[in-house]
Design a protein around this motif. Structure first.
Motif: not given
Length: 131
Positions: A13-29
């Motif tokens: 996702a980073s290589d594509r410039g896809d910020l939503a994809g980069m953040l997808a595996p993060l949770t609120e904690s």
């Protein structure tokens, strides 16, 4: 999807410039730590804090900023990404390349913690600051 696949998807996702994809595996904690001495040093909790304090700040300050992955190490629930950062500071016009390691710890396929270990001297030099 294995933990290493989750992190590989983040880097893709980073290589594509896809910020939503980069953040997808993060949770609120999820806790994301940028190394002491790095311009964005600190620990940020949750995807919104990471987006604002890390990725938006980098985009504001650097042109052609990128992480280039050289190796992805699968250690079970810990995944290590080895590579380098590069970019050109928008104000100073100076470029840099710096070695970096990312240590990811996952729980149930989601990021629990991220820790950056980086040679910040080249980054600070590009900013025009002493290391």
């Amino acid at each position: 999807m294995s933990d290493v696949d989750v992190i590989a998807a983040h880097y893709a996702a980073s290589d594509r410039g896809d910020l939503a994809g980069m953040l997808a595996p993060l949770t609120e904690s999820s806790r994301w730590t940028e190394a002491a001495g790095f311009p964005y040093a600190g620990t940020y909790t949750g995807p919104e804090a990471v987006r604002v304090n890390v990725f938006e700040a980098i985009g504001r300050d650097w042109a052609q900023y990128r992480f280039t992955l050289s190796e992805l190490v699968d250690a079970g629930s810990t995944v290590i990404g080895l590579g380098s950062y590069s970019g050109t500071h928008r104000v100073s016009g100076r470029s840099f390349t710096a070695r970096v390691a990312h240590v990811w710890k996952l729980v149930d396929g989601r990021v629990d913690t991220f820790e950056q270990i980086v040679d910040s001297a080249p980054v600070l030099a590009a900013l025009g600051e002493p290391a």
